[in-house]
Enzyme design. Structure first.
Site, PDB file in Angstrom:
ATOM      1  N   ASP A  98      -0.388  -1.600  -7.658  1.00 26.13           N
ATOM      2  CA  ASP A  98      -0.247  -2.791  -6.811  1.00 26.13           C
ATOM      3  C   ASP A  98      -1.609  -3.407  -6.503  1.00 26.13           C
ATOM      4  OD1 ASP A  98       1.084  -4.700  -5.357  1.00 26.13           O
ATOM      5  OD2 ASP A  98       1.345  -3.445  -3.573  1.00 26.13           O
ATOM      6  N   GLY A  99      -1.618  -4.714  -6.303  1.00 25.85           N
ATOM      7  CA  GLY A  99      -2.835  -5.398  -5.845  1.00 25.85           C
ATOM      8  C   GLY A  99      -3.470  -6.327  -6.869  1.00 25.85           C
ATOM      9  N   SER A 156       9.394  -4.381 -11.027  1.00 29.74           N
ATOM     10  CA  SER A 156      10.538  -3.868 -10.270  1.00 29.74           C
ATOM     11  C   SER A 156      11.740  -4.810 -10.391  1.00 29.74           C
ATOM     12  CB  SER A 156      10.159  -3.711  -8.789  1.00 29.74           C
ATOM     13  OG  SER A 156      10.136  -4.979  -8.147  1.00 29.74           O
ATOM     14  N   ASN A 174      10.985  -7.881  -8.548  1.00 29.40           N
ATOM     15  CA  ASN A 174       9.907  -8.795  -8.966  1.00 29.40           C
ATOM     16  C   ASN A 174      10.424 -10.085  -9.624  1.00 29.40           C
ATOM     17  OD1 ASN A 174       7.637  -6.065  -9.741  1.00 29.40           O
ATOM     18  ND2 ASN A 174       7.656  -7.370  -7.940  1.00 29.40           N
ATOM     19  N   TRP A 175      11.729 -10.130  -9.965  1.00 27.42           N
ATOM     20  CA  TRP A 175      12.306 -11.369 -10.517  1.00 27.42           C
ATOM     21  C   TRP A 175      12.217 -12.508  -9.500  1.00 27.42           C
ATOM     22  CZ3 TRP A 175      13.191 -11.329 -15.553  1.00 27.42           C
ATOM     23  CH2 TRP A 175      13.555 -10.135 -16.181  1.00 27.42           C
ATOM     24  N   ARG A 190      -0.117   5.020  -4.633  1.00 21.59           N
ATOM     25  CA  ARG A 190       0.042   3.559  -4.548  1.00 21.59           C
ATOM     26  C   ARG A 190      -1.309   2.937  -4.197  1.00 21.59           C
ATOM     27  NH1 ARG A 190       4.774  -0.272  -2.551  1.00 21.59           N
ATOM     28  NH2 ARG A 190       3.752  -2.245  -2.991  1.00 21.59           N
ATOM     29  N   SER A 222       8.541   0.807  -2.282  1.00 14.54           N
ATOM     30  CA  SER A 222       9.068  -0.413  -2.917  1.00 14.54           C
ATOM     31  C   SER A 222      10.063  -0.112  -4.039  1.00 14.54           C
ATOM     32  CB  SER A 222       7.922  -1.297  -3.437  1.00 14.54           C
ATOM     33  OG  SER A 222       7.102  -1.704  -2.374  1.00 14.54           O
TER      34      SER A 222
HETATM   35  C1  IPE Z   1       5.795  -2.813  -6.361  1.00 12.57           C
HETATM   36  O1  IPE Z   1       4.866  -3.774  -5.962  1.00 12.57           O
HETATM   37  C2  IPE Z   1       6.236  -3.067  -7.777  1.00 12.57           C
HETATM   38  C3  IPE Z   1       5.250  -2.813  -8.807  1.00 12.57           C
HETATM   39  C4  IPE Z   1       4.027  -2.364  -8.632  1.00 12.57           C
HETATM   40  C5  IPE Z   1       5.704  -3.073 -10.146  1.00 12.57           C
HETATM   41  P1  IPE Z   1       5.307  -5.086  -5.187  1.00 12.57           P
HETATM   42  O2  IPE Z   1       4.057  -5.843  -4.949  1.00 12.57           O
HETATM   43  O3  IPE Z   1       6.395  -5.777  -5.907  1.00 12.57           O
HETATM   44  O4  IPE Z   1       5.905  -4.499  -3.840  1.00 12.57           O
HETATM   45  P2  IPE Z   1       6.091  -5.160  -2.404  1.00 12.57           P
HETATM   46  O5  IPE Z   1       6.792  -6.469  -2.617  1.00 12.57           O
HETATM   47  O6  IPE Z   1       4.726  -5.356  -1.819  1.00 12.57           O
HETATM   48  O7  IPE Z   1       6.879  -4.155  -1.631  1.00 12.57           O
HETATM   49  C1  IPE Z   2       1.234  -5.433  -8.869  1.00 10.91           C
HETATM   50  O1  IPE Z   2       0.400  -6.387  -8.323  1.00 10.91           O
HETATM   51  C2  IPE Z   2       1.831  -5.866 -10.171  1.00 10.91           C
HETATM   52  C3  IPE Z   2       3.260  -6.195 -10.130  1.00 10.91           C
HETATM   53  C4  IPE Z   2       4.032  -6.048  -9.102  1.00 10.91           C
HETATM   54  C5  IPE Z   2       3.846  -6.709 -11.336  1.00 10.91           C
HETATM   55  P1  IPE Z   2       0.955  -7.567  -7.414  1.00 10.91           P
HETATM   56  O2  IPE Z   2       1.237  -8.725  -8.299  1.00 10.91           O
HETATM   57  O3  IPE Z   2       2.068  -7.122  -6.574  1.00 10.91           O
HETATM   58  O4  IPE Z   2      -0.328  -7.866  -6.536  1.00 10.91           O
HETATM   59  P2  IPE Z   2      -0.348  -8.244  -4.990  1.00 10.91           P
HETATM   60  O5  IPE Z   2       0.417  -7.204  -4.260  1.00 10.91           O
HETATM   61  O6  IPE Z   2       0.261  -9.600  -4.859  1.00 10.91           O
HETATM   62  O7  IPE Z   2      -1.804  -8.239  -4.642  1.00 10.91           O
HETATM   63 MG    MG Z   3       2.180  -6.324  -4.737  1.00 11.83          MG
END
Ligand code: IPE
Ligand code: IPE
Ligand code: MG
Length: 255
Positions: free
Chosen positions: A28-29, A73, A76-77, A199, A207
């Protein structure tokens, strides 16, 4: 459970690292990494891919047996369409470039999640990477794509109900073993449940990752954003894991 220990840092005379058999990472991030640099979110995902490569090779070298990476996830859609469509295409170029490294490092790739919802070219890229590495005998790299822990539990329930309906199984026989055999991680056998879940990015939640399987996982949270996460960060997480006392509801598991 046998403990697999390995000394990683020769300068550290005291700590023998306990390597998790199954390591799961919520990567994440990426978006925040890009935002800090005034770039668009997609730029963060592009750089995040390099961290995937580095960490896969590092985990394999440390003796991890299964590395599960949460890449997309079921939730994420709901992101903006251009970001979703970028993330959907990302595995195509990524696997094309990464498969030779996987082969060179004896890593076997597999995927979990509802892959049927991915674009056909992406499904093919994933299937090709699985196929090209299927004879490898080292670490299993388990990619979670369009994966959700709740969806996993629901599809397992549906498959068990189907088995009951067709008479293959009696409802009273459904136990932990049957249920686990119906989950997306069934092929991992004894390694289905992550020993350690990392994480990145400072969020302290799962998540919807490996909801059933993480019941007894050790959790490690770091503020480091995924594109910055490197081998040293991985080592720190495993050092923390090494010091944990995993009791599984019992007493004195740790020697
Ligand atoms: C979790 O991260 C999913 C993945 C890393 C693929 P998200 O960024 O989607 O999670 P939330 O929305 O902060 O819980
Ligand atoms: C994780 O990074 C990658 C995916 C969930 C696909 P994010 O895209 O969630 O990055 P942040 O949380 O917005 O920084
Ligand atoms: Mg994220």
């Amino acid at each position: 459970m046998a403990l697999f220990t390995k000394k990683i840092d020769d300068t550290d005379q005291t700590l023998d690292l306990k390597i998790p058999h199954h390591l799961a990472i919520i990567m994440d991030g990426n978006g925040r990494w890009a935002k800090k640099r005034l770039l668009n979110r997609v730029a963060g995902h592009k750089v995040g891919v390099d961290a995937v490569k580095k960490i896969t090779i590092a985990a394999q070298a440390m003796g991890v047996e299964v590395l599960s990476l949460y890449a997309f996830s079921t939730e994420n859609w709901s992101r903006p369409q251009d970001e979703v469509s970028f993330l959907m295409k990302l595995p195509i170029s990524f696997f094309e470039r990464f498969v030779p490294d996987l082969i060179a490092n004896n890593v076997r790739m597999q995927a979990m999640g509802d892959l049927t919802a991915l674009p056909v070219a992406t499904q093919k890229a994933v299937a090709d990477a699985v196929q090209a590495t299927q004879k490898n005998t080292g670490m299993i790299l388990n990619f979670a794509l369009n994966y959700g822990g709740q969806a996993d539990i629901i599809q397992a329930t549906q498959s068990l109900v189907e088995q009951v309906k067709t008479g293959q199984l009696d409802a009273s026989q459904i136990d932990q073993e049957h249920f686990e055999a119906a989950l997306q991680t069934a092929s991992l056998g004894d390694l289905a449940n992550p020993d350690l879940v990392i994480r990145t990015s400072g969020e302290q939640r799962l998540s919807n990752f490996l909801t059933y399987q993480s019941a007894y996982s050790e959790l490690y949270f770091t503020d480091t954003l995924w594109p910055d996460f490197d081998q040293q960060d991985l080592q720190k997480a495993i050092e923390s894991y090494t010091k944990r006392d995993r009791r599984f509801g019992g007493l004195n598991v740790r020697k």
